[in-house]
Motif scaffolding. Structure first.
Motif, PDB file in Angstrom:
ATOM      1  N   VAL A 103     -53.773 -14.249   8.916  1.00  0.00           N
ATOM      2  CA  VAL A 103     -54.513 -13.519   9.951  1.00  0.00           C
ATOM      3  C   VAL A 103     -56.005 -13.859   9.892  1.00  0.00           C
ATOM      4  O   VAL A 103     -56.700 -13.811  10.913  1.00  0.00           O
ATOM      5  CB  VAL A 103     -54.285 -11.994   9.834  1.00  0.00           C
ATOM      6  CG1 VAL A 103     -52.826 -11.646  10.070  1.00  0.00           C
ATOM      7  CG2 VAL A 103     -54.744 -11.449   8.501  1.00  0.00           C
ATOM      8  N   TYR A 108     -54.303  -6.415  10.666  1.00  0.00           N
ATOM      9  CA  TYR A 108     -55.404  -6.835  11.548  1.00  0.00           C
ATOM     10  C   TYR A 108     -56.615  -7.118  10.663  1.00  0.00           C
ATOM     11  O   TYR A 108     -56.996  -6.265   9.839  1.00  0.00           O
ATOM     12  CB  TYR A 108     -55.769  -5.733  12.541  1.00  0.00           C
ATOM     13  CG  TYR A 108     -54.662  -5.302  13.467  1.00  0.00           C
ATOM     14  CD1 TYR A 108     -54.554  -5.825  14.758  1.00  0.00           C
ATOM     15  CD2 TYR A 108     -53.733  -4.339  13.072  1.00  0.00           C
ATOM     16  CE1 TYR A 108     -53.551  -5.413  15.617  1.00  0.00           C
ATOM     17  CE2 TYR A 108     -52.717  -3.924  13.921  1.00  0.00           C
ATOM     18  CZ  TYR A 108     -52.635  -4.469  15.196  1.00  0.00           C
ATOM     19  OH  TYR A 108     -51.630  -4.066  16.041  1.00  0.00           O
ATOM     20  N   GLY A 129     -57.920 -11.189  14.086  1.00  0.00           N
ATOM     21  CA  GLY A 129     -56.666 -11.913  13.910  1.00  0.00           C
ATOM     22  C   GLY A 129     -55.610 -10.936  13.439  1.00  0.00           C
ATOM     23  O   GLY A 129     -55.921 -10.015  12.666  1.00  0.00           O
ATOM     24  N   PHE A 130     -54.362 -11.103  13.893  1.00  0.00           N
ATOM     25  CA  PHE A 130     -53.334 -10.142  13.484  1.00  0.00           C
ATOM     26  C   PHE A 130     -51.951 -10.779  13.502  1.00  0.00           C
ATOM     27  O   PHE A 130     -51.701 -11.789  14.178  1.00  0.00           O
ATOM     28  CB  PHE A 130     -53.356  -8.888  14.372  1.00  0.00           C
ATOM     29  CG  PHE A 130     -53.069  -9.128  15.832  1.00  0.00           C
ATOM     30  CD1 PHE A 130     -51.791  -8.961  16.348  1.00  0.00           C
ATOM     31  CD2 PHE A 130     -54.082  -9.509  16.705  1.00  0.00           C
ATOM     32  CE1 PHE A 130     -51.530  -9.161  17.701  1.00  0.00           C
ATOM     33  CE2 PHE A 130     -53.842  -9.708  18.052  1.00  0.00           C
ATOM     34  CZ  PHE A 130     -52.551  -9.540  18.560  1.00  0.00           C
TER      35      PHE A 130
END
Length: 713
Positions: free
Chosen positions: A650, A538, A628-629
Motif C-alpha cells: 500500500v 490505508y 494507498g490501500f
C-alpha cells in the motif's frame, strides 16, 4: 537536497562537529603560553631539548592544561594541522602520564570528528598501549578514551550509530569511579551527539543538560557556548522551539565573549535552523550568512562547506534557484578538498536540484546521480533512498512525471533492500527497547514511577505484616486484619492503574494521541499469531508537508498533524485502528469490507482532509493527502500476506498517488492468484503489473465526487 541535508543533514552535520574548538589569535597565544612556561620568545612547537628545568616543574601542569585547551579549541577548525602540533607537544610530556593521555584523547577526538579514521585510530591504538605499562597513569581512563575515539569516528565517519552507541557504553564501563569534570564533559558530549543523530531525542536532551552543567562548572566560555548549541539543536529536534531559541541566543553571547569564531559560526547556524522552525525566513537567512562569515574568519573550511550547503537549501526553498546554485557550487570544491563525503553529496544534490528547477533536467539528474553514488558506494542505502525520494519531488515540480515515478520506484527498491524482513525485525526490536527506555526516562512520569515503587514496597510491607499478624491472630482483633486486607487491595488497585498509565504512554504518539507503531505491532500479535494481516489497510501521507513546515514553521506543521488526526477519527468508526506511522504518514486498519465500501471509505477520508483549510495562528493552511490501500488476504486465491509486506504494497500505491498529482487514492487488487514471491515482484513494479494485467488499480479523486475509476497505470 536530501532530507538529511540542509536543515536536516547539513545543519545537523554543522553542529555535529560541536566538540572541536575555535580559532584564536595563535601568535598572541603562543607568546602568552611561552611566557607561562618561563620561556619568552620560544616557539609553540618547542623541542624536547628545551623542556623546563626542575625549578619550573611546579608551573608545568597548569601550563600544559592551558596548552591542551588551546589545541582542543583550535582543532575544531584545523584538525590535521593541530594534530601535528599535538604530536610535537607529546614529546614534551612524560610518557604514559596524565598529560600524555589527555593529549592523545584530544588529538583522536578532533581527527575522528573530521572523519579521518586512519589518523584517529593511531591515537586510539596509542591509548590502548596504556595497560601494557604497569606504571602508567590513568590506565582505565585511557582505555575508555580509546573507545570514545572509535565511537566518535563510527558516528561521524562511519555513519554507524548503533556501533557508536555500543562503543560509548563500553567506554563508560572502563572509566574509574573518579573522573574529572573535563573528561566527563567530553564523554557526555559525544554520547549526546550519538543519541541525537539516532533520533533518541529525550536521551539526547538529558545528556546535553548534563554537558551544559559540566561546562558551567568548568567556566570556560567557549565550552559553555558549545554545550548550549548542542542542547539547542536537541530541543529543536524535540520541537521545543522557544527553549531552543533561548539556548542559541545564550550560545551566541558566550561565543562572542570568547572571540570563538568556530563556536560563533555553529551558534549562528543553529539559530538559523531554529528560526526556520519558527517560520522566520529573514532571521534564518541572516544567521546562515553570519555562520558562513564566521567559518571563513576561523579558517574552518569544513564548516564553511556545510554552511554554504545550508544556504543553498534555503534558496531552493525560496525558489531562488540561481542563487542556490551559486552557493552549492562554492561548497563543492571545499568539500572535495577536505575529502568530506557528507558535504560533497549535499553540494552535488543541491546543484542538481537547482538545475532541475531551472529546467536543465539532464544536467541536474547527472549531478544528483553523483550524489546518490557517494551514499551507495559507502553502503549508506537509506541516505541514497532519501535522495531518490527528494529527486522525485523536484522532477514532479518540474513537470517530468515519468522521471518522478522512476525516482519514486528507485526509492522504493532501495528501501526494500534496507528494510528486508530480517532487518525489520531487528529494527522493531530496537524500537521496542527504545520505547521501554523512553518510558522509564519520561520527564512527564518520574513522580508516577516513584509512586509505583513506593506502592510496591508498601504492598510488600503490608503483606509481611499481615502474615505476621495472622500468626498471632489471638493478639489482634479480626477488624484490624480486615482493615489491612483492604489496604493491600487498595495498593494493588493503585499499582495496576499506574502500570496501565505507563503502558498507554508507551503505545501512544504524544503529539496526536493516536496509536504508535508499537501499538500496531501489538495489535498484529493479537489478531494473528502467524503475523498475517487480515483487514483493509490505508496508508495516508499529507501532501507537501515539508513545504508547510518550510513556509509556516514546525509549530504550524504540528498543528496540521493534530487536525489531520482529528479528522480521521471523525471519519472512521470507534473500533478502527488509526496509527501515527511516522512523520506525516498515518496508517488506518479496518475490518475487511466489500470492494465498494473500501473505495467509499478512501473517498471519505480524502474529502475530510481536503474539505476545510486548517486554521492555525490566523493562517489558513490547505491540506490534502495521497492514499494507498488494499484488502488482505489479497487476490482471488486470498493469498495471506505478512503485515510488513502488506504495508509495503500500500506504500507503493500511495507513492503512485503522489507521483500522479496528489490528493488522490490508489487501491490495489490482485487479478491473478499469486505466491509470496510474485507479490514481492508486483510491489517493486506496481505500474508495470497494472499494465500487464497482474493487478487492477482503482483511482479515486475528490473533484466533482468522481466515482472510482479502474486504470491501467
Amino acid at each position: 537536497m536530501p532530507p538529511s541535508a540542509g536543515v536536516d543533514r547539513a545543519p545537523r552535520a554543522a553542529w555535529q562537529a560541536a566538540l572541536r574548538g575555535a580559532v584564536l589569535a595563535v601568535a598572541c597565544l603562543a607568546s602568552t603560553l611561552a611566557a607561562a612556561e618561563g620561556q619568552p620568545g620560544t616557539s609553540i612547537a618547542t623541542s624536547v631539548a628545551s623542556r623546563p628545568a626542575p625549578a619550573q616543574a611546579a608551573a608545568q601542569p597548569a601550563a600544559i592544561a592551558q596548552r591542551i585547551m588551546v589545541l582542543e579549541r583550535q582543532g575544531r577548525a584545523r584538525p590535521q594541522e593541530t594534530a601535528a602540533e599535538v604530536d610535537a607537544e607529546i614529546t614534551r610530556v612524560a610518557p604514559f602520564s596524565a598529560a600524555h593521555r589527555e593529549l592523545l584523547t584530544v588529538q583522536g577526538l578532533m581527527l575522528a570528528e573530521a572523519a579521518d579514521g586512519a589518523a584517529a585510530e593511531r591515537s586510539a591504538l596509542a591509548l590502548d598501549d596504556w595497560h601494557l605499562h604497569p606504571g602508567a597513569q590513568e590506565a582505565g581512563l585511557a582505555a575508555g578514551a580509546a573507545l570514545l575515539i572509535r565511537a566518535t569516528f563510527a558516528a561521524h565517519g562511519g555513519h554507524d550509530l548503533k556501533r557508536a552507541d555500543a562503543l560509548v557504553q563500553e567506554a563508560l564501563g572502563r572509566l574509574p569511579p573518579e573522573v574529572s569534570d573535563l573528561d566527563r564533559y567530553r564523554f557526555v558530549m559525544v554520547h549526546g551527539y550519538i543519541k541525537d543523530r539516532a533520533g533518541q531525542l529525550e536521551e539526547a536532551v538529558r545528556l546535553h543538560h548534563q554537558a551544559l552543567a559540566l561546562a558551567d562548572q568548568l567556566g570556560t566560555p567557549w565550552r559553555r557556548a558549545e554545550a548550549r548549541t548542542a542542547l539547542a539543536y536537541s530541543y529543536f529536534g524535540a520541537r521545543q522551539l522557544e527553549r531552543a531559541r533561548q539556548l542559541s541566543d545564550e550560545a551566541l553571547a558566550l561565543a562572542s565573549e570568547a572571540t570563538d569564531w568556530v563556536g560563533l559560526g555553529r551558534a549562528h547556524n543553529t539559530a538559523g535552523i531554529v528560526l526556520d522552525g519558527l517560520g522566520d525566513q529573514d532571521g534564518q537567512r541572516f544567521h546562515f550568512e553570519q555562520a558562513i562569515a564566521c567559518a571563513v574568519r576561523a579558517g574552518s573550511k569544513r564548516d564553511e562547506a556545510r554552511y554554504l550547503a545550508n544556504m543553498a537549501d534555503f534558496y531552493l526553498k525560496k525558489g531562488e534557484f540561481r542563487t542556490a546554485l551559486l552557493h552549492a557550487q562554492r561548497a563543492l570544491p571545499l568539500a572535495r578538498e577536505l575529502r568530506d563525503p557528507d558535504s560533497e553529496l549535499v553540494a552535488l544534490a543541491n546543484i542538481g536540484f537547482a538545475h532541475i528547477s531551472m529546467q536543465h533536467l539532464p544536467l541536474g539528474k547527472r549531478f544528483v546521480a553523483q550524489a546518490i553514488a557517494i551514499d551507495e558506494d559507502r553502503g549508506a542505502l537509506a541516505g541514497a533512498a532519501s535522495t531518490w525520494l527528494e529527486l522525485g519531488g523536484y522532477l514532479e515540480q518540474a513537470g517530468d512525471l515519468r522521471g518522478a515515478v522512476a525516482a519514486y520506484h528507485k526509492h522504493r527498491k532501495l528501501m526494500a533492500g534496507v528494510l528486508r524482513a530480517d532487518e525489520q525485525k531487528a529494527i522493531l526490536a530496537m524500537q521496542e527497547q527504545y520505547d521501554a527506555e523512553q518510558r522509564n526516562r519520561s520527564l512527564a512520569l518520574p513522580q508516577r514511577e516513584q509512586q509505583i515503587k513506593a506502592e510496591q514496597l508498601h504492598r510488600r510491607d503490608l503483606q509481611q505484616l499481615l502474615w505476621a499478624l495472622a500468626g498471632g491472630v489471638s493478639l489482634l482483633s479480626f477488624g484490624v486484619i480486615v482493615a489491612l486486607l483492604r489496604r493491600v487491595r487498595q495498593a494493588n488497585r493503585l499499582l495496576s492503574a499506574s502500570n496501565q498509565v505507563l503502558r498507554q504512554h508507551g503505545e501512544r504518539d504524544p503529539l496526536t494521541g493516536l496509536a504508535n507503531r508499537r501499538a500496531f505491532q501489538d495489535e498484529m500479535k493479537r489478531r494473528a499469531a502467524d503475523g498475517m494481516l487480515c483487514g483493509t489497510v490505508y496508508l495516508i501521507d499529507v501532501d507537501h508537508f515539508k513545504q508547510i513546515n518550510d513556509h509556516h514553521g514546525h509549530a504550524v506543521g504540528d498543528a496540521v498533524l493534530v487536525e489531520v488526526a482529528q479528522r480521521l477519527r471523525a471519519t472512521l468508526r470507534e473500533d478502527d485502528l488509526i496509527v501515527r506511522w511516522g512523520g506525516e504518514e498515518f496508517l488506518v486498519l479496518v475490518q475487511a469490507m466489500a470492494g465498494d465500501h473500501v473505495d467509499a471509505l478512501a473517498g471519505r477520508m480524502l474529502a475530510a482532509l481536503e474539505g476545510t483549510p486548517v486554521a492555525v495562528q490566523s493562517r489558513q493552511v490547505a491540506v490534502t493527502a495521497s492514499i494507498g490501500f488494499a484488502t488482505f488476504p489479497i487476490g482471488p486465491a486470498s493469498l495471506p500476506v505478512p503485515w510488513e509486506r502488506a504495508v509495503n504494497l500500500v506504500d507503493t500505491a500511495m507513492y503512485l498517488a503522489k507521483a500522479h498529482g496528489r490528493n488522490r487514492a490508489y487501491g490495489v487488487r490482485l487479478r491473478q492468484a499469486a505466491n509470496d514471491e510474485s507479490l514481492q515482484a508486483i510491489t517493486g513494479a506496481l505500474e508495470a503489473a497494472a499494465q500487464d494485467g497482474r493487478v487492477a488499480l482503482t483511482l479515486l479523486r475528490t473533484e466533482g465526487q468522481a466515482k472510482p475509476v479502474e486504470v491501467a497505470a
